[in-house]
Scaffold this motif. Structure first.
Motif, PDB file in Angstrom:
ATOM      1  N   ILE A 120       0.848  -1.204   0.000  1.00 11.79           N
ATOM      2  CA  ILE A 120       0.000   0.000   0.000  1.00 11.79           C
ATOM      3  C   ILE A 120       0.877   1.246   0.000  1.00 11.79           C
ATOM      4  N   ALA A 121       1.912   1.229   0.831  1.00 10.55           N
ATOM      5  CA  ALA A 121       2.829   2.381   0.888  1.00 10.55           C
ATOM      6  C   ALA A 121       3.501   2.578  -0.472  1.00 10.55           C
ATOM      7  N   ASN A 122       3.936   1.489  -1.100  1.00 16.59           N
ATOM      8  CA  ASN A 122       4.567   1.601  -2.423  1.00 16.59           C
ATOM      9  C   ASN A 122       3.626   2.253  -3.427  1.00 16.59           C
ATOM     10  N   ASN A 123       2.396   1.761  -3.482  1.00 14.18           N
ATOM     11  CA  ASN A 123       1.425   2.326  -4.442  1.00 14.18           C
ATOM     12  C   ASN A 123       1.195   3.805  -4.172  1.00 14.18           C
ATOM     13  N   LEU A 124       0.957   4.123  -2.912  1.00 15.02           N
ATOM     14  CA  LEU A 124       0.620   5.496  -2.551  1.00 15.02           C
ATOM     15  C   LEU A 124       1.772   6.460  -2.844  1.00 15.02           C
ATOM     16  N   PHE A 125       2.958   6.116  -2.372  1.00 18.50           N
ATOM     17  CA  PHE A 125       4.060   7.078  -2.506  1.00 18.50           C
ATOM     18  C   PHE A 125       4.599   7.146  -3.928  1.00 18.50           C
ATOM     19  N   ASN A 126       4.363   6.101  -4.723  1.00 17.24           N
ATOM     20  CA  ASN A 126       4.660   6.213  -6.161  1.00 17.24           C
ATOM     21  C   ASN A 126       3.768   7.258  -6.805  1.00 17.24           C
ATOM     22  N   LYS A 127       2.476   7.214  -6.452  1.00 15.30           N
ATOM     23  CA  LYS A 127       1.547   8.182  -7.044  1.00 15.30           C
ATOM     24  C   LYS A 127       1.895   9.606  -6.618  1.00 15.30           C
ATOM     25  N   LEU A 128       2.463   9.744  -5.432  1.00 18.12           N
ATOM     26  CA  LEU A 128       2.822  11.072  -4.928  1.00 18.12           C
ATOM     27  C   LEU A 128       4.246  11.454  -5.334  1.00 18.12           C
ATOM     28  N   CYS A 129       4.902  10.563  -6.098  1.00 18.66           N
ATOM     29  CA  CYS A 129       6.268  10.815  -6.590  1.00 18.66           C
ATOM     30  C   CYS A 129       7.234  11.082  -5.429  1.00 18.66           C
ATOM     31  N   LEU A 130       7.063  10.360  -4.323  1.00 18.05           N
ATOM     32  CA  LEU A 130       7.937  10.556  -3.167  1.00 18.05           C
ATOM     33  C   LEU A 130       8.796   9.309  -2.943  1.00 18.05           C
ATOM     34  N   PRO A 131      10.108   9.426  -3.152  1.00 20.52           N
ATOM     35  CA  PRO A 131      10.989   8.291  -2.868  1.00 20.52           C
ATOM     36  C   PRO A 131      11.132   8.096  -1.361  1.00 20.52           C
ATOM     37  N   PHE A 132      11.055   6.845  -0.894  1.00 24.03           N
ATOM     38  CA  PHE A 132      11.092   6.602   0.560  1.00 24.03           C
ATOM     39  C   PHE A 132      11.812   5.296   0.842  1.00 24.03           C
ATOM     40  N   ILE A 133      12.125   5.081   2.106  1.00 23.95           N
ATOM     41  CA  ILE A 133      12.604   3.758   2.525  1.00 23.95           C
ATOM     42  C   ILE A 133      11.802   3.294   3.742  1.00 23.95           C
ATOM     43  N   PHE A 134      11.694   1.957   3.887  1.00 26.44           N
ATOM     44  CA  PHE A 134      11.171   1.387   5.130  1.00 26.44           C
ATOM     45  C   PHE A 134      12.343   1.248   6.079  1.00 26.44           C
ATOM     46  N   CYS A 135      12.078   1.454   7.335  1.00 26.58           N
ATOM     47  CA  CYS A 135      13.175   1.414   8.292  1.00 26.58           C
ATOM     48  C   CYS A 135      12.667   0.773   9.583  1.00 26.58           C
TER      49      CYS A 135
ATOM     50  N   SER B 141       9.094   2.214   9.985  1.00 22.88           N
ATOM     51  CA  SER B 141       8.726   3.571   9.595  1.00 22.88           C
ATOM     52  C   SER B 141       8.881   3.721   8.091  1.00 22.88           C
ATOM     53  N   ILE B 142       8.163   4.684   7.554  1.00 18.67           N
ATOM     54  CA  ILE B 142       8.268   5.041   6.140  1.00 18.67           C
ATOM     55  C   ILE B 142       8.943   6.410   6.133  1.00 18.67           C
ATOM     56  N   ASP B 143      10.189   6.442   5.692  1.00 16.35           N
ATOM     57  CA  ASP B 143      10.969   7.679   5.829  1.00 16.35           C
ATOM     58  C   ASP B 143      11.322   8.294   4.480  1.00 16.35           C
ATOM     59  N   VAL B 144      11.223   9.616   4.417  1.00 15.86           N
ATOM     60  CA  VAL B 144      11.723  10.335   3.236  1.00 15.86           C
ATOM     61  C   VAL B 144      12.857  11.247   3.675  1.00 15.86           C
ATOM     62  N   LEU B 145      13.664  11.628   2.698  1.00 18.13           N
ATOM     63  CA  LEU B 145      14.757  12.563   2.975  1.00 18.13           C
ATOM     64  C   LEU B 145      14.300  13.955   2.562  1.00 18.13           C
TER      65      LEU B 145
ATOM     66  N   SER C  93      16.378  19.560   3.670  1.00 17.45           N
ATOM     67  CA  SER C  93      17.199  20.082   4.762  1.00 17.45           C
ATOM     68  C   SER C  93      18.285  19.081   5.152  1.00 17.45           C
ATOM     69  N   GLY C  94      18.181  17.852   4.608  1.00 16.59           N
ATOM     70  CA  GLY C  94      19.139  16.810   4.984  1.00 16.59           C
ATOM     71  C   GLY C  94      18.625  15.923   6.102  1.00 16.59           C
ATOM     72  N   LYS C  95      17.449  16.283   6.663  1.00 17.49           N
ATOM     73  CA  LYS C  95      16.873  15.464   7.741  1.00 17.49           C
ATOM     74  C   LYS C  95      15.886  14.458   7.160  1.00 17.49           C
ATOM     75  N   THR C  96      15.715  13.345   7.877  1.00 15.20           N
ATOM     76  CA  THR C  96      14.671  12.413   7.448  1.00 15.20           C
ATOM     77  C   THR C  96      13.350  12.863   8.064  1.00 15.20           C
ATOM     78  N   LEU C  97      12.268  12.489   7.392  1.00 11.84           N
ATOM     79  CA  LEU C  97      10.935  12.772   7.918  1.00 11.84           C
ATOM     80  C   LEU C  97      10.145  11.476   7.848  1.00 11.84           C
ATOM     81  N   GLN C  98       9.565  11.098   8.991  1.00 10.27           N
ATOM     82  CA  GLN C  98       8.774   9.866   9.042  1.00 10.27           C
ATOM     83  C   GLN C  98       7.354  10.149   8.553  1.00 10.27           C
ATOM     84  N   LEU C  99       7.006   9.590   7.387  1.00 15.49           N
ATOM     85  CA  LEU C  99       5.696   9.875   6.791  1.00 15.49           C
ATOM     86  C   LEU C  99       4.620   8.914   7.237  1.00 15.49           C
ATOM     87  N   GLY C 100       5.039   7.844   7.889  1.00 17.94           N
ATOM     88  CA  GLY C 100       4.033   6.897   8.318  1.00 17.94           C
ATOM     89  C   GLY C 100       4.708   5.792   9.086  1.00 17.94           C
TER      90      GLY C 100
END
Ligand code: A5A
Length: 385
Positions: free
Chosen positions: A181-196, A212-216, A219-226
């Motif tokens: 679900i995360a893959n489908n959603l964040f692909n549509k939002l064009c947001l590269p992320f990693i699971f951590c 966690s679902i993290d984006v960079l 600012s150089g900081k990670t942000l946990q999107l979910g």
């Protein structure tokens, strides 16, 4: 073209603060810190993101529910780790009208402790499993770190899915589904992320483990999107969520949750935007195509008619389009819609009409193309995809 006062690559934080207000996403002047007002454009954008989430949920057989905002203290206090984690972050209600309440209520910081007493009533046998539900509601957390629009707020626009399963293996399968679900959603939002996988000290209060679902962020900081949580039977024991198996045994359920929030908007703004404003992925853009008539004296009628006819065709193909008929210069209109991040701008003037053409400009890379009017809908659809 005018640009933001703050530059994204020089002072990301100030640029971010400037853009969320300039683009009419939210208003931070509401007199309670961390509780911002959603403005119409921001709320539309959030609703489109919510619709993508709902689509994923429905496709995976989750049902939407809506639980009360208030939770009695006794329900909240049943799972020890959970209280330790959230105890200092909750808002309490102690009075109703002129009466002091016998039992305090709290504003949900997340809804485990509202839902699980009900789950224990709903689930009786193995035939009731899996139970897969979700809701999109506001939650409240008394954040003590610095608040930031969408990224760290105290009234949170929150998505939460909760599932119950027969055993650990089935709950693990749910987590695999959540990752898809995360893959489908964040692909549509064009947001590269990693699971951590979070370390022990940073897992969700009460969870067995947390992904966690993290984006960079720029600012150089990670942000946990979910985050996706395996609870095992950590909650089902104190909340007595049990089922009768095929063999007539009474077992505790294994549970998972999946949470996301308006923070997704923070990532969309921060990662995609530039010094001209937002760049919104077409799938969630409140307006996908803005048509700008280039008016010259004597040619108004022809130009407007062509604009209207194109608008009609685009709407017929479910493309969210609009014509900007305001009495200001085309340059000012370009500036406004670039700020709002509209993916495609169309310019139509008398010279284009003579050639049966329209001009298409992409917000993301600035590419400008002239195309024949009769191929415009197909071309625009392809560009949006
Ligand atoms: N019950 C589980 C689902 C839960 O509450 N998980 S969580 O605490 O990790 O929250 C889910 C997501 O909400 C986080 O990953 C984060 O992206 C977002 N979130 C949490 N606190 C937030 C806040 N103060 N402002 C905005 N988003 C927040």
């Amino acid at each position: 073209m005018p640009e933001t006062k703050n530059k994204k690559d020089q002072d990301f934080n100030e640029w971010y603060n400037e853009i969320v207000e300039l683009a009419d996403l939210c208003d931070k002047r509401y007199p309670i810190k961390g509780m911002n007002v959603w403005r119409p454009y921001g709320w539309k954008l959030m609703n489109h993101v919510d619709q993508l989430i709902r689509h994923e949920m429905i496709n995976t057989n989750h049902d939407e529910v809506n639980f009360p905002l208030l939770i009695p203290e006794s329900s909240f206090k049943k799972e020890e780790e959970h209280i330790k984690g959230f105890g200092s972050e909750v808002y309490w209600i102690t009075h109703a009208g002129l009466n002091k309440l016998e039992e305090k209520w709290l504003l949900r910081p997340t809804s485990e402790t509202a839902m699980y007493p009900m789950f224990s009533l709903w689930i009786r046998s193995h035939a009731d499993l899996p139970l897969k539900i979700f809701q999109i509601v506001n939650t409240f957390r008394y954040e003590t770190k610095q608040t930031r629009a969408f990224i760290r707020v105290r009234e949170i626009h929150f998505f939460e899915a909760h599932t119950c399963h027969k055993n650990y293996e089935d709950a693990e399968k749910q987590i695999q589904e959540d990752k898809k679900i995360a893959n489908n959603l964040f692909n549509k939002l064009c947001l590269p992320f990693i699971f951590c996988k979070r370390p022990e000290w940073d897992k969700f209060a009460g969870a067995y483990y947390t992904l966690s679902i993290d984006v960079l962020m720029p600012s150089g900081k990670t942000l946990q999107l979910g985050s996706i949580h395996q609870y095992k039977d950590n909650f089902s024991k104190p909340y007595e969520i049990t089922y009768e198996s095929e063999e007539g045994k009474h077992n505790h359920c294994h549970q998972t949750t999946y949470g996301m929030s308006e923070r997704i908007l923070g990532a969309l703004v921060g990662i995609h935007g530039d010094n001209k404003g937002l760049i919104i992925p077409p799938k969630v853009a409140p307006i996908q195509v803005i048509i700008i008539p280039i008016i010259f004296k004597g040619k108004e009628k022809e130009v407007l008619e062509t604009c209207e006819s194109l608008l009609h065709q685009l709407n017929k193909h479910n493309i969210r389009a609009n014509i900007d008929k305001r009495d200001i210069t085309p340059g000012n209109k370009y500036y406004d819609w670039e700020l709002k991040g509209v993916p495609i701008r169309i310019e139509i003037g008398p010279r284009d009409l003579e050639k049966n053409e329209i001009v298409i400009v992409r917000r993301d890379n600035g590419e400008k193309t002239s195309i024949l009017q009769n191929s415009s809908v197909d071309y625009i659809k392809k560009e949006l995809d």
